[in-house]
Motif scaffolding. Structure first.
Motif, PDB file in Angstrom:
ATOM      1  N   PHE A  11      -6.285   4.197   2.343  1.00 53.40           N
ATOM      2  CA  PHE A  11      -6.687   2.798   2.489  1.00 53.40           C
ATOM      3  C   PHE A  11      -6.461   2.021   1.189  1.00 53.40           C
ATOM      4  O   PHE A  11      -5.984   0.888   1.208  1.00 53.40           O
ATOM      5  N   CYS A  14      -3.027   0.351   0.563  1.00 51.00           N
ATOM      6  CA  CYS A  14      -2.501  -0.639   1.520  1.00 51.00           C
ATOM      7  C   CYS A  14      -2.944  -2.066   1.223  1.00 51.00           C
ATOM      8  O   CYS A  14      -4.029  -2.313   0.705  1.00 51.00           O
ATOM      9  N   GLY A  18      -1.536  -3.859   6.103  1.00 54.47           N
ATOM     10  CA  GLY A  18      -1.637  -2.471   6.518  1.00 54.47           C
ATOM     11  C   GLY A  18      -0.498  -1.583   6.061  1.00 54.47           C
ATOM     12  O   GLY A  18      -0.340  -0.477   6.566  1.00 54.47           O
ATOM     13  N   ARG A  70       2.480   3.333   6.104  1.00 56.57           N
ATOM     14  CA  ARG A  70       1.202   2.821   6.594  1.00 56.57           C
ATOM     15  C   ARG A  70       0.089   3.843   6.388  1.00 56.57           C
ATOM     16  O   ARG A  70       0.339   5.029   6.168  1.00 56.57           O
TER      17      ARG A  70
END
Length: 136
Positions: A11, A14, A18, A70
């Motif tokens: 996370f 990003c 995303g 991603r």
């Protein structure tokens, strides 16, 4: 033969869209380089930077961002030596997810001792040369 390291996209890597925020790729490639020096060259960044007064700063860097990565992707980074000089080494790093190329990075590092470029220490040069020959 290439040095490889898999990095899972987290996370914190990003942006709001995303996908990997491009500066995070530079952190990942630096991690690959740092682990390469520890695992292959036999000199950890900690040993170089904690009182030894030497290191391998990046003096040139070029990147191509080919496809987005991603959250949750596992990107396999591969490093190979392109050229070994008296005090420098040119590396190519590619990141793939499966067969898909995600990024390509070319970078040059220079061995410094006492904040000046210097010839590679014999033991380090021998490992770099051996690895470069193994890769050929």
């Amino acid at each position: 033969m290439s040095y490889t390291r898999e990095i899972q996209i987290e996370f914190n890597h990003c942006d709001p869209a995303g996908i990997v925020f491009y500066p995070r790729y530079f952190e990942m490639t630096n991690s690959v380089v740092e682990n390469f020096f520890n695992d292959v060259v036999g000199r950890s960044f900690a040993s170089m930077h904690n009182g030894a007064n030497n290191g391998v700063p990046t003096v040139a860097l070029a990147a191509e961002f080919v496809a987005p990565s991603r959250l949750g992707d596992k990107v396999l980074f591969s490093l190979r030596i392109e050229k070994l000089g008296r005090s420098s080494v040119s590396l190519k790093i590619e990141g793939h997810m499966g067969a898909e190329l995600r990024l390509r990075v070319a970078l040059t590092l220079v061995w410094i001792d006492g904040m000046k470029s210097a010839a590679w220490p014999d033991a380090m040069r021998a490992r770099l040369v051996a690895y470069q020959e193994d890769a050929a």
